[in-house]
Design a protein around this motif. Structure first.
Motif, mmCIF file in Angstrom:
data_model
loop_
_atom_site.group_PDB
_atom_site.id
_atom_site.type_symbol
_atom_site.label_atom_id
_atom_site.label_comp_id
_atom_site.label_asym_id
_atom_site.label_seq_id
_atom_site.Cartn_x
_atom_site.Cartn_y
_atom_site.Cartn_z
ATOM 1 N N MET A 1 13.225 15.048 -29.020
ATOM 2 C CA MET A 1 13.687 16.413 -29.561
ATOM 3 C C MET A 1 13.362 16.140 -31.017
ATOM 4 N N PRO A 2 13.003 17.311 -31.659
ATOM 5 C CA PRO A 2 12.545 17.443 -33.069
ATOM 6 C C PRO A 2 13.697 16.846 -34.131
ATOM 7 N N SER A 3 13.517 16.094 -34.947
ATOM 8 C CA SER A 3 14.492 15.500 -35.879
ATOM 9 C C SER A 3 15.215 16.570 -36.437
ATOM 10 N N LYS B 1 16.249 19.350 -35.102
ATOM 11 C CA LYS B 1 17.013 19.686 -34.298
ATOM 12 C C LYS B 1 18.201 18.857 -34.132
ATOM 13 N N ILE B 2 17.708 17.507 -34.123
ATOM 14 C CA ILE B 2 18.701 16.469 -33.891
ATOM 15 C C ILE B 2 19.758 16.593 -35.093
ATOM 16 N N LYS B 3 19.338 16.577 -36.440
ATOM 17 C CA LYS B 3 20.092 16.980 -37.379
ATOM 18 C C LYS B 3 21.061 17.879 -37.338
ATOM 19 N N ARG B 4 20.449 19.139 -36.998
ATOM 20 C CA ARG B 4 21.210 20.490 -36.936
ATOM 21 C C ARG B 4 22.672 20.309 -35.741
ATOM 22 N N ILE B 5 22.177 19.730 -34.752
ATOM 23 C CA ILE B 5 23.178 19.495 -33.657
ATOM 24 C C ILE B 5 24.231 18.459 -34.215
ATOM 25 N N LEU B 6 23.776 17.608 -34.810
ATOM 26 C CA LEU B 6 24.793 16.421 -35.470
ATOM 27 C C LEU B 6 25.796 17.184 -36.333
ATOM 28 N N GLU B 7 25.388 18.167 -37.181
ATOM 29 C CA GLU B 7 26.147 18.852 -38.221
ATOM 30 C C GLU B 7 26.839 19.556 -37.529
ATOM 31 N N VAL B 8 26.960 20.172 -36.317
ATOM 32 C CA VAL B 8 27.643 20.829 -35.546
ATOM 33 C C VAL B 8 29.260 19.956 -35.346
ATOM 34 N N GLU B 9 29.089 18.592 -34.972
ATOM 35 C CA GLU B 9 30.196 17.828 -34.886
ATOM 36 C C GLU B 9 30.822 17.627 -36.192
ATOM 37 N N LEU B 10 30.230 17.775 -37.358
ATOM 38 C CA LEU B 10 30.813 17.266 -38.630
ATOM 39 C C LEU B 10 31.648 18.587 -39.283
ATOM 40 N N LYS B 11 31.245 19.784 -39.143
ATOM 41 C CA LYS B 11 31.761 21.155 -39.647
ATOM 42 C C LYS B 11 32.344 22.023 -38.572
ATOM 43 N N ARG B 12 33.587 22.006 -38.878
ATOM 44 C CA ARG B 12 34.624 22.484 -38.108
ATOM 45 C C ARG B 12 34.313 23.972 -37.476
ATOM 46 N N ASN C 1 26.131 4.241 -33.976
ATOM 47 C CA ASN C 1 25.654 2.769 -34.035
ATOM 48 C C ASN C 1 24.399 2.650 -34.179
ATOM 49 N N ASN C 2 23.377 3.915 -33.907
ATOM 50 C CA ASN C 2 22.084 3.736 -34.042
ATOM 51 C C ASN C 2 21.472 4.916 -34.751
ATOM 52 N N LYS C 3 20.057 4.820 -35.239
ATOM 53 C CA LYS C 3 19.519 5.987 -35.601
ATOM 54 C C LYS C 3 18.851 6.347 -34.400
ATOM 55 N N ILE C 4 18.793 7.880 -34.312
ATOM 56 C CA ILE C 4 18.200 8.593 -33.114
ATOM 57 C C ILE C 4 16.774 9.029 -33.612
ATOM 58 N N ARG C 5 15.752 8.682 -32.883
ATOM 59 C CA ARG C 5 14.324 8.894 -33.411
ATOM 60 C C ARG C 5 13.723 9.899 -32.351
ATOM 61 N N ASP C 6 12.676 10.816 -33.031
ATOM 62 C CA ASP C 6 11.774 11.689 -32.326
ATOM 63 C C ASP C 6 10.898 10.938 -31.629
ATOM 64 N N CYS C 7 10.749 11.039 -30.164
ATOM 65 C CA CYS C 7 9.783 10.369 -29.485
ATOM 66 C C CYS C 7 8.947 11.418 -28.350
ATOM 67 N N ARG C 8 8.795 12.676 -29.021
ATOM 68 C CA ARG C 8 8.202 13.519 -28.281
ATOM 69 C C ARG C 8 6.657 13.235 -28.001
#
Length: 311
Positions: free
Chosen positions: A49-51, A53-64, A87-94
């Motif tokens: 998954m593009p980095s 997109k990962i960042k954008r989805i994680l922001e969903v959890e943080l912004k009410r 616990n871990n960094k999520i990396r792009d492996c496309r």
């Protein structure tokens, strides 16, 4: 060093949806609990998954406000991605995922970080083929793991009884083995048993090098060059190394997908009852890596190509 997971976005989405169901069957629950422990444990997670997109989805959890305005699938994925990122960094492996999907063996050899586990949203037969060719534990989201792949197994062998190696055919495929046994090359019978072990562990369809490192303490006139030549004649992609260590005591078989321990050493027949402890790597990685590093840290291993030696 932590185990690494390469995971397709489709597999991760399927996992999140299935895990959220309340009507999970017991056999499915066991499989999902195993995956949950693995994916959200001490591992390096690579997602195709593009980095951004990962960042954008994680922001969903943080912004009410953003969370409330998202669809249910996005909320669910954001929740589980946040669990990983705690616990871990999520990396792009496309690019790496495409190497496996297209079965590009030369590109695999050049991957800087090779996976210990591959989870794909492909058919079961496809994942089995990939596992066979690369010697890596690969599963699809449409299969159920056998209990033997998720928990510690003990194989008791009665005195005077031969080891039935067919009982170990369930083990995940591998591409690297280290056999640690002080007396594994002390007799022709035990040398022949190495061949028997390879008949179980060496994937029939493997397309990359298979590394075998034999660590021993003493020998009785055994010609290692002849052993190597005979094994390589039978297993064409086999790369064999021998390491002699005078202070060797333990008996283990380490691979990139499982670990077997036996206090009495590895042989076909035992005079007394013996136990082989079979430990799937996902559950016992921290102990496994500690023992393996303790074995391979000496200068004896500096010129050994086996990737397990370099962990």
């Amino acid at each position: 060093m932590q185990p690494s997971i390469y995971m397709s976005e489709g597999f991760f989405v399927s996992f999140c949806k299935m895990f959220s169901k309340s009507d999970i069957l017991p056999k499915d629950k066991k499989w999902l609990t195993f995956l949950d422990d693995l994916i959200f444990g001490a591992v390096d997670v690579y997602l195709n998954m593009p980095s951004e997109k990962i960042k954008r989805i994680l922001e969903v959890e943080l912004k009410r406000e953003q969370y409330l305005n998202s669809d249910e699938d996005t909320k669910l994925i954001a929740k589980h991605l946040a669990r990983i990122s705690n616990n871990n960094k999520i990396r792009d492996c496309r690019e790496a995922i495409e190497v496996f999907r297209s079965l590009e063996f030369e590109k695999y050899e050049k991957l800087q970080k090779k996976p210990d586990f591959i989870f794909l949203s492909e058919s079961t037969s496809y994942c089995e083929e990939l596992s066979e060719k690369f010697g890596i534990f690969c599963i699809s989201n449409d299969i159920h793991l056998d209990v033997q792949n998720t928990s510690h197994q003990l194989k008791a062998i009665s005195g005077g009884e031969a080891v039935d190696l067919n009982e170990f055919r369930y083990l995940p495929k591998s591409n690297s083995i280290v056999i640690e046994d002080p007396y594994i090359v002390s007799s022709i019978e035990r040398v022949n048993f190495i061949d028997s072990l390879l008949s179980i562990f060496y994937p029939n369809g493997i397309k990359i090098k298979f590394y075998l490192t034999i660590v021993y303490k003493s020998e009785n006139g055994i010609n290692k060059d002849i052993i190597k030549k005979n094994l390589k004649r039978k297993y064409s992609l086999l790369h064999v190394d021998f390491v002699q260590k005078s202070d060797l005591h333990d008996r283990n078989i380490y691979s990139n997908s499982f670990w077997i321990s036996c206090g009495n050493g590895f042989m076909k027949y035992y005079k007394n009852q013996t136990t082989w402890s079979v430990c799937p790597l996902a559950k016992y990685y921290s102990v496994y890596i500690e023992l393996l590093k303790g074995l391979t840290k000496s200068s004896h291993f500096k010129n050994i190509d086996n990737p397990l030696v370099k962990l």
